[in-house]
Motif scaffolding. Structure first.
Motif, mmCIF file in Angstrom:
data_model
loop_
_atom_site.group_PDB
_atom_site.id
_atom_site.type_symbol
_atom_site.label_atom_id
_atom_site.label_comp_id
_atom_site.label_asym_id
_atom_site.label_seq_id
_atom_site.Cartn_x
_atom_site.Cartn_y
_atom_site.Cartn_z
ATOM 1 N N ARG A 112 0.849 -1.193 0.000
ATOM 2 C CA ARG A 112 0.000 0.000 0.000
ATOM 3 C C ARG A 112 0.885 1.244 0.000
ATOM 4 O O ARG A 112 2.042 1.186 0.379
ATOM 5 N N GLY A 113 0.294 2.358 -0.386
ATOM 6 C CA GLY A 113 1.001 3.628 -0.297
ATOM 7 C C GLY A 113 1.590 4.080 -1.620
ATOM 8 O O GLY A 113 0.980 3.903 -2.673
ATOM 9 N N ASP A 114 2.771 4.641 -1.554
ATOM 10 C CA ASP A 114 3.440 5.230 -2.716
ATOM 11 C C ASP A 114 4.124 4.148 -3.564
ATOM 12 O O ASP A 114 5.344 4.140 -3.719
ATOM 13 N N ASP A 168 11.623 -12.531 9.665
ATOM 14 C CA ASP A 168 11.144 -12.463 8.288
ATOM 15 C C ASP A 168 10.285 -11.212 8.154
ATOM 16 O O ASP A 168 9.259 -11.086 8.828
ATOM 17 N N ALA A 169 10.710 -10.264 7.321
ATOM 18 C CA ALA A 169 10.000 -8.993 7.171
ATOM 19 C C ALA A 169 9.548 -8.822 5.726
ATOM 20 O O ALA A 169 10.285 -9.149 4.796
ATOM 21 N N ARG A 170 8.327 -8.322 5.565
ATOM 22 C CA ARG A 170 7.758 -8.051 4.238
ATOM 23 C C ARG A 170 7.277 -6.615 4.190
ATOM 24 O O ARG A 170 6.667 -6.131 5.143
ATOM 25 N N LEU A 171 7.544 -5.939 3.090
ATOM 26 C CA LEU A 171 7.083 -4.569 2.908
ATOM 27 C C LEU A 171 5.570 -4.587 2.732
ATOM 28 O O LEU A 171 5.053 -5.273 1.849
ATOM 29 N N VAL A 172 4.847 -3.835 3.563
ATOM 30 C CA VAL A 172 3.394 -3.771 3.444
ATOM 31 C C VAL A 172 2.915 -2.374 3.086
ATOM 32 O O VAL A 172 1.848 -2.214 2.502
ATOM 33 N N GLN A 173 3.691 -1.344 3.466
ATOM 34 C CA GLN A 173 3.306 0.022 3.141
ATOM 35 C C GLN A 173 4.555 0.850 2.878
ATOM 36 O O GLN A 173 5.569 0.693 3.556
ATOM 37 N N LEU A 174 4.443 1.740 1.905
ATOM 38 C CA LEU A 174 5.574 2.569 1.496
ATOM 39 C C LEU A 174 5.117 4.019 1.437
ATOM 40 O O LEU A 174 4.078 4.317 0.849
ATOM 41 N N GLN A 175 5.864 4.890 2.073
ATOM 42 C CA GLN A 175 5.517 6.306 2.069
ATOM 43 C C GLN A 175 6.767 7.124 1.780
ATOM 44 O O GLN A 175 7.763 7.015 2.498
#
Length: 182
Positions: A112-114, A168-175
């Motif tokens: 989500r996000g940018d 374990d990390a996953r990108l869920v939102q980018l701003q």
């Protein structure tokens, strides 16, 4: 862990706090400076006590290291090895060995996000092995980091493997941050 690296890659300030069971196990704070690209430098800690030591010629800080890994990936290189200091240890830099592969298949929920920041970006699977300085003869690194890395430095996923446990990390939102007025 937080750090600030100068744009020229020659100065780093860092703060590390290791917490276990709601108690601070270790706190490190300080700064490091290199004399120039590829030159020697010095790291100085203010916590847990005042301490400093020399950094060998060729040492990199984390952002400069990531930029070089992306440069290698863009050039089609499959591996690279560098000495990297991030302030996370009192006894010097890590020797970081990188293996660069093809882009992994994207899975999981959409970001989500940018998301425009991720469009039309080449990507690679990057695996980094972190060895304590002077411990390159060891078969096992202190830890490993696997990234699904985009050419602009965004990681869609990250697996930080310490052997006994992994994150374990996953990108869920980018701003995107607003561009500062300087």
């Amino acid at each position: 862990f937080s750090s600030y690296e100068s744009k020229d890659g020659l100065r780093l300030s860092f703060s590390v706090r290791n917490i276990q069971n709601d108690e601070v196990e270790e706190e490190l704070r300080g700064q490091a400076q290199l004399q120039g690209q590829g030159a020697t430098g010095r790291a100085s800690f203010t916590l847990p006590e005042a301490r400093s030591f020399e950094l060998p010629a060729g040492t990199l800080f984390p952002t400069s290291h990531l930029m070089l890994i992306i440069h290698h990936a863009r050039n089609g290189d499959r591996s690279a090895s560098y000495s990297v200091f991030d302030g996370a240890r009192l006894d010097g830099a890590f020797q970081v060995n990188a293996v660069i592969g093809r882009s992994p298949r994207v899975t999981g929920p959409p970001v989500r996000g940018d998301v425009g920041l991720m469009r039309n970006q080449p990507s690679w699977s990057v695996r980094l092995a972190f060895f304590a300085a002077g411990d390159q003869g060891s078969a096992n690194p202190e830890y490993e980091l696997a990234l699904d890395l985009l050419a602009n430095g965004i990681a869609r996923s990250m697996l930080l493997d310490y052997g006994e446990f992994a994150v374990d990390a996953r990108l869920v939102q980018l701003q995107a941050l607003p561009r500062p007025r300087c």
